[in-house]
Design a protein around this motif. Structure first.
Motif, PDB file in Angstrom:
ATOM      1  N   ILE A  83       0.822  -1.211   0.000  1.00 34.31           N
ATOM      2  CA  ILE A  83       0.000   0.000   0.000  1.00 34.31           C
ATOM      3  C   ILE A  83       0.854   1.258   0.000  1.00 34.31           C
ATOM      4  CG2 ILE A  83      -1.724   1.306   1.294  1.00 34.31           C
ATOM      5  CD1 ILE A  83      -2.844  -1.302   2.307  1.00 34.31           C
ATOM      6  N   VAL A  84       1.745   1.351   0.982  1.00 27.80           N
ATOM      7  CA  VAL A  84       2.530   2.574   1.114  1.00 27.80           C
ATOM      8  C   VAL A  84       3.425   2.779  -0.090  1.00 27.80           C
ATOM      9  CG1 VAL A  84       4.237   3.752   2.538  1.00 27.80           C
ATOM     10  CG2 VAL A  84       2.435   2.405   3.608  1.00 27.80           C
ATOM     11  N   ARG A  85       3.960   1.687  -0.621  1.00 27.39           N
ATOM     12  CA  ARG A  85       4.799   1.791  -1.825  1.00 27.39           C
ATOM     13  C   ARG A  85       4.030   2.474  -2.939  1.00 27.39           C
ATOM     14  NH1 ARG A  85       3.969  -0.487  -6.118  1.00 27.39           N
ATOM     15  NH2 ARG A  85       2.494  -1.861  -5.086  1.00 27.39           N
ATOM     16  N   GLY A  86       2.777   2.048  -3.119  1.00 24.67           N
ATOM     17  CA  GLY A  86       1.973   2.678  -4.161  1.00 24.67           C
ATOM     18  C   GLY A  86       1.706   4.139  -3.880  1.00 24.67           C
ATOM     19  N   ARG A  92      -5.728   7.400   2.483  1.00 29.38           N
ATOM     20  CA  ARG A  92      -6.684   6.513   1.815  1.00 29.38           C
ATOM     21  C   ARG A  92      -7.172   5.477   2.830  1.00 29.38           C
ATOM     22  NH1 ARG A  92      -4.287   4.405  -3.729  1.00 29.38           N
ATOM     23  NH2 ARG A  92      -2.555   3.749  -2.402  1.00 29.38           N
ATOM     24  N   PRO A  93      -8.058   5.873   3.751  1.00 30.01           N
ATOM     25  CA  PRO A  93      -8.481   4.958   4.828  1.00 30.01           C
ATOM     26  C   PRO A  93      -9.179   3.707   4.331  1.00 30.01           C
ATOM     27  CG  PRO A  93      -9.832   6.959   4.773  1.00 30.01           C
ATOM     28  CD  PRO A  93      -8.683   7.202   3.861  1.00 30.01           C
ATOM     29  N   HIS A  94      -9.863   3.785   3.194  1.00 27.55           N
ATOM     30  CA  HIS A  94     -10.572   2.599   2.714  1.00 27.55           C
ATOM     31  C   HIS A  94      -9.600   1.476   2.349  1.00 27.55           C
ATOM     32  CE1 HIS A  94      -9.465   4.750  -0.960  1.00 27.55           C
ATOM     33  NE2 HIS A  94      -9.612   3.624  -1.616  1.00 27.55           N
ATOM     34  N   LEU A  95      -8.408   1.842   1.867  1.00 25.71           N
ATOM     35  CA  LEU A  95      -7.425   0.813   1.550  1.00 25.71           C
ATOM     36  C   LEU A  95      -6.916   0.125   2.807  1.00 25.71           C
ATOM     37  CD1 LEU A  95      -5.253   2.274  -1.349  1.00 25.71           C
ATOM     38  CD2 LEU A  95      -6.980   0.492  -1.430  1.00 25.71           C
ATOM     39  N   TRP A  96      -6.766   0.903   3.875  1.00 27.89           N
ATOM     40  CA  TRP A  96      -6.318   0.297   5.134  1.00 27.89           C
ATOM     41  C   TRP A  96      -7.371  -0.658   5.677  1.00 27.89           C
ATOM     42  CZ3 TRP A  96      -1.474   0.276   6.166  1.00 27.89           C
ATOM     43  CH2 TRP A  96      -0.650   1.314   5.715  1.00 27.89           C
ATOM     44  N   ALA A 136      -1.359  -1.874  10.817  1.00 25.86           N
ATOM     45  CA  ALA A 136      -1.883  -0.798   9.976  1.00 25.86           C
ATOM     46  C   ALA A 136      -1.591   0.565  10.593  1.00 25.86           C
ATOM     47  CB  ALA A 136      -3.383  -0.980   9.775  1.00 25.86           C
ATOM     48  N   LEU A 137      -1.750   0.676  11.920  1.00 30.85           N
ATOM     49  CA  LEU A 137      -1.477   1.955  12.581  1.00 30.85           C
ATOM     50  C   LEU A 137       0.004   2.329  12.469  1.00 30.85           C
ATOM     51  CD1 LEU A 137      -3.646   1.556  15.818  1.00 30.85           C
ATOM     52  CD2 LEU A 137      -4.117   3.030  13.855  1.00 30.85           C
ATOM     53  N   VAL A 138       0.891   1.367  12.758  1.00 35.65           N
ATOM     54  CA  VAL A 138       2.324   1.661  12.702  1.00 35.65           C
ATOM     55  C   VAL A 138       2.751   1.959  11.263  1.00 35.65           C
ATOM     56  CG1 VAL A 138       4.636   0.720  13.102  1.00 35.65           C
ATOM     57  CG2 VAL A 138       2.809   0.288  14.754  1.00 35.65           C
ATOM     58  N   ALA A 139       2.258   1.174  10.306  1.00 38.16           N
ATOM     59  CA  ALA A 139       2.632   1.393   8.908  1.00 38.16           C
ATOM     60  C   ALA A 139       2.147   2.748   8.408  1.00 38.16           C
ATOM     61  CB  ALA A 139       2.064   0.274   8.032  1.00 38.16           C
ATOM     62  N   GLN A 140       0.954   3.167   8.857  1.00 36.59           N
ATOM     63  CA  GLN A 140       0.443   4.478   8.439  1.00 36.59           C
ATOM     64  C   GLN A 140       1.315   5.596   8.992  1.00 36.59           C
ATOM     65  OE1 GLN A 140      -2.840   5.860   6.561  1.00 36.59           O
ATOM     66  NE2 GLN A 140      -0.836   6.748   6.430  1.00 36.59           N
ATOM     67  N   ILE A 141       1.721   5.487  10.257  1.00 37.73           N
ATOM     68  CA  ILE A 141       2.599   6.497  10.847  1.00 37.73           C
ATOM     69  C   ILE A 141       3.941   6.511  10.119  1.00 37.73           C
ATOM     70  CG2 ILE A 141       3.853   7.134  12.937  1.00 37.73           C
ATOM     71  CD1 ILE A 141       1.497   5.962  14.535  1.00 37.73           C
TER      72      ILE A 141
END
Length: 841
Positions: A498-501, A802-806, A780-785
């Motif tokens: 996700i984050v890569r994209g 993009r919360p829907h992807l998470w 998900a929380l750590v990866a988002q931060i």
């Protein structure tokens, strides 16, 4: 028995006992984890090496060479001979101003004379017919007696391809319209339209004589070793006015693109290493636990601790030889396949990987075994002989610090190998340690909430659900370990998928589809409102910036011309006039790194803001003064702030910005930039007809070149990152397998107490579901931060939420972990009680 005789005996025993160990499953898990870890590192390291080399080669196409030597005079024969002796190829270029006079129009042009072999890298794009005909690319200089001319010259002089151009005393045939030369960057140092000719025709023009203003350069190309030798040889001998540049040093946007590519590729290698360490750590504990019975039996037969240590060491060495050998082979084959895909997408052949990129894989395998597996095995050799009679006496946790210390040290070394940057390594390891601690504490908190929920529901739920909730509480330590292991793996996978994209999208958005591709300069103050109105009328909104030309003359009162060191350091900043400007509000692609932006009270004050590259060249800091000569008048201002400019935005930017209204009394022109669609050329043509003095700079071809490069790097990053997914999947497998032994023993006890198979399946499903849900939410929380920090602090990108992807990622990860757990434990759940009892013996 001597040591020399003992080692072969230990090897035979290790092979014999290892053969039995290969049937218990732990050996295979350890071997598979090692193979995947080494293969991931081998593939990633070789691919990053090849991609970096390929990107460097692609970047060279924007300079037409691997190195460019800017000179104040033609290259001397002696220096040319020394360069030729290295085996490098070279091509000379000479750029000088001239004019072309037609019947009713005089056009100022920039003539570029190129020698044989030009361009050494990249291609020249030409159009041999009228506008709209297909472009062609060539890798040669113009033929003698012919020229390539930019379309602006043809339009202003009413010429066409095939006509004759009078340049000085020479009459040259216009062989093609020049669309793009690889080494003409997006800057404004040379804004006149280009005329390119063969160096052999310069003498016939009669334009060169005493006092001619010309810029000379020597383009150099060759293998990396030759280029490195040239840099080391030429750099110390550069004289005043000479400069040696690489492609990234010549093109700021390219430099930023390759810097970000390096970060992405380093992250790929680091992710593979971290995942490998987690997988090996989990499987090593199982492997050590499986050796306890063997060690106890050897001790009852009189084996000394030294012999047991050698047996365990040989067993680990056997696993290492097999795992590292297969891992390097699989990784090498995989990177060859990936390289084929990348090469096809790049339309170039990637260079072969260097040997230095291969050694990291076996070293990584050895460090993983030595740092994660051996400490666990080493403590396992302390198993007492009484374990043969009572297994409960086997546990020995008196030296956990050794295991943790060895694992942390190995992680630091592995991360250093992956990133080749000690500071980045320490940051990453510190962040990983903090993240692991946070995951552990959060997991304990979530399990505590589940325990409270279990107590409140009591007997109001099914037996299977009660058993599942009770198992989480009973195995709290193992559950926390699984949540942390899954969490680390999922964080990496979320970052990859996700984050890569998100990051690549933000990176590519820097060169957006509507990025400015036209610049207008020489707009007078009287014309500026009318030009703005004309553009707005045609749907184009553009920002206008005032521009005053000035020459830097002194730093902190010290005249630059009087200090050779200062003059050499200042370089082009002191040799030519600079574009000076002012703005009220800091632009989005500028960031203050030191000092403060102008306040309303600073209006008209003698303060300025400089780019960090200017501060570095001049060794200037906040409070220092710079003196400029503007139209014969000196003005001295102090440095109020230092800015970092994102040149990849291709917006109009300035090295030096004065406080608003400070330069209001000096004559100024305006500059603007905007995006012009391909089908809107008539708008620009009408503007030029109405305002004939305005010069148009077309960077559409340069923009396309940079966009293509970023697209190619993005594809390389995606393919390299994709390979590390295998390591992440192994972490999930290892974490699920880590509790098989304990689950088997519980199944025996529960079946003996009358538990039904359906209850056990429900309990296992609930346990796997809750562990997967906890791990997914925390990851998900750590990866988002981490994504926000990485985007904003490391890569200078805007991050789009993009919360829907998470939500999709959490649900998907939870289901995958649950199904994987059920599948991996299905043999235990299906076994009858007598089989479970026998398996647990």
């Amino acid at each position: 028995m001597s040591n020399n005789a003992g080692q072969p005996s230990a090897l035979r025993l290790a092979w014999r006992h290892g053969a039995r160990a290969r049937g218990d499953g732990a050996w295979w898990i350890l071997l598979v984890a090692l193979i995947v870890a080494v293969a991931a590192v081998a593939a990633v390291n070789q691919m990053t090496d090849r991609v970096r080399s390929g990107m460097t080669r692609q970047g060279a196409a924007t300079l037409a060479a691997d190195l460019k030597l800017d000179l104040r005079a033609p290259l001397s024969d002696a220096r040319a001979a020394r360069i030729d002796a290295t085996g490098a190829r070279r091509a000379a270029t000479t750029i000088f101003p001239s004019v072309i006079a037609g019947d009713d129009k005089i056009t100022l042009v920039s003539v570029k004379a190129v020698g044989p072999g030009y361009p050494l890298r990249g291609e020249v794009t030409l159009r041999r017919g009228r506008p709209g005909t297909p472009d062609v690319t060539v890798t040669r200089a113009p033929a003698r007696g012919s020229v390539w001319v930019e379309q602006r010259v043809l339009d202003e002089q009413k010429l066409s391809v095939g006509d004759t151009l009078e340049l000085g005393d020479a009459r040259l045939r216009i062989a093609a319209a020049l669309v793009l030369e690889p080494d003409r960057g997006p800057g404004f140092a040379s804004i006149a339209p280009r005329v390119m000719m063969a160096a052999a025709d310069v003498a016939a023009t009669g334009l060169f004589g005493p006092g001619s203003r010309a810029r000379y350069a020597e383009l150099l190309a060759g293998p990396p070793a030759v280029i490195d030798t040239l840099r080391d040889t030429l750099t110390p001998k550069l004289t005043a006015g000479e400069q040696l540049r690489t492609p990234t040093e010549s093109n700021r946007a390219l430099s930023r693109a390759l810097e970000r590519a390096d970060v992405f590729l380093d992250l790929a290698a680091l992710v593979a290493v971290v995942l490998a360490g987690v997988a090996i750590a989990l499987t090593a504990r199982q492997h050590a636990a499986a050796r306890l019975d063997e060690i106890a039996l050897l001790k009852t037969l009189g084996a000394a601790r030294g012999l047991i240590a050698r047996i365990l060491a040989w067993q680990l060495a056997i696993v290492g030889v097999i795992g590292i050998g297969l891992g390097v082979a699989i990784g090498s084959v995989a990177q060859i396949g990936i390289a084929v895909l990348i090469a096809r997408a790049f339309e170039i052949e990637l260079p072969a990987a260097s040997l230095s990129s291969l050694w990291a894989a076996p070293v990584t395998g050895a460090l993983l075994l030595g740092g994660f597996a051996w400490p666990a095995l080493s403590t396992a050799r302390r198993a007492p002989p009484t374990r043969v009679l009572a297994r409960a006496l086997a546990d020995d946790n008196r030296r956990p610090g050794l295991i943790y210390a060895a694992a942390i040290l190995s992680t630091v070394v592995l991360a250093a190998i992956a990133t080749r940057d000690l500071v980045l390594t320490l940051w990453v390891v510190g962040a990983a340690a903090a993240g692991t601690l946070v995951l552990g504490v959060a997991a304990l908190g979530l399990l505590r909430l589940i325990e409270i929920m279990r107590r409140r529901v009591g007997d109001r739920v099914s037996p299977g659900l009660r058993l599942g909730l009770a198992a989480l509480s009973r195995r709290r330590g193992a559950s926390v370990l699984q949540v942390v292991a899954f969490g680390i793996g999922l964080i990496m996978l979320f970052m990859l998928v996700i984050v890569r994209g998100d990051l690549l999208s933000g990176w590519q958005a820097d060169i957006a589809a509507d990025a400015p591709n036209r610049f207008l300069i020489n707009i007078t103050p009287e014309q500026q409102p009318r030009v703005a109105a004309y553009l707005h009328e045609h749907g184009i909104d553009a920002a206008f910036y005032p521009l005053v030309r000035g020459r830097l003359t002194a730093v902190n009162g010290q005249a630059i011309d009087e200090d050779d060191d200062s003059k050499d350091s200042a370089g082009e900043l002191a040799r030519r006039e600079l574009n000076l400007s002012w703005i009220d509000t800091l632009k989005p692609d500028n960031r203050i790194t030191a000092g403060q932006w102008f306040k309303p009270a600073d209006r008209g004050a003698k303060k300025l803001s400089i780019d960090e590259s200017v501060a570095k060249r001049l060794d200037a800091s906040i409070g220092d003064t710079l003196t400029f000569d503007i139209a014969g008048e000196s003005i001295t201002s102090s440095v109020a702030s230092i800015r970092s400019i994102d040149w990849s935005s291709l917006q109009a930017n300035f090295y030096v910005l004065f406080a608003p209204a400070t330069l209001a009394d000096f004559p100024a022109t305006y500059i603007t930039s905007f995006y012009l669609p391909d089908d809107a050329h008539a708008v620009l043509a009408g503007l030029v007809r109405e305002f004939s003095n305005i010069s148009v700079i077309d960077i559409a071809a340069i923009l396309e070149q940079l966009t293509t490069l970023i697209d190619r790097v993005s594809l390389a990053v995606e393919l390299v990152f994709g390979f590390t997914l295998a390591a992440g999947l192994v972490v999930l497998l290892a974490a699920m397998q880590s509790s098989r032994g304990e689950r088997r023993r519980e199944a025996v006890l529960l079946r003996a107490l009358g538990a039904r198979s359906r209850w056990l399946r429900q309990a296992t499903f609930v346990e796997c579901l809750l562990i997967g849900l906890c791990a997914s939410i925390l990851a998900a929380l750590v990866a988002q931060i981490a994504a926000v920090i990485l985007a904003t602090q490391v890569l200078d990108l805007d991050y789009a939420w993009r919360p829907h992807l998470w939500l999709i990622a959490i649900v998907t990860a939870t289901l995958v972990i649950t199904l994987s757990g059920m599948l991996s434990l299905r043999d235990i759940l299906r076994q009858p009680a007598w089989a479970s009892l026998r398996a647990s013996d």
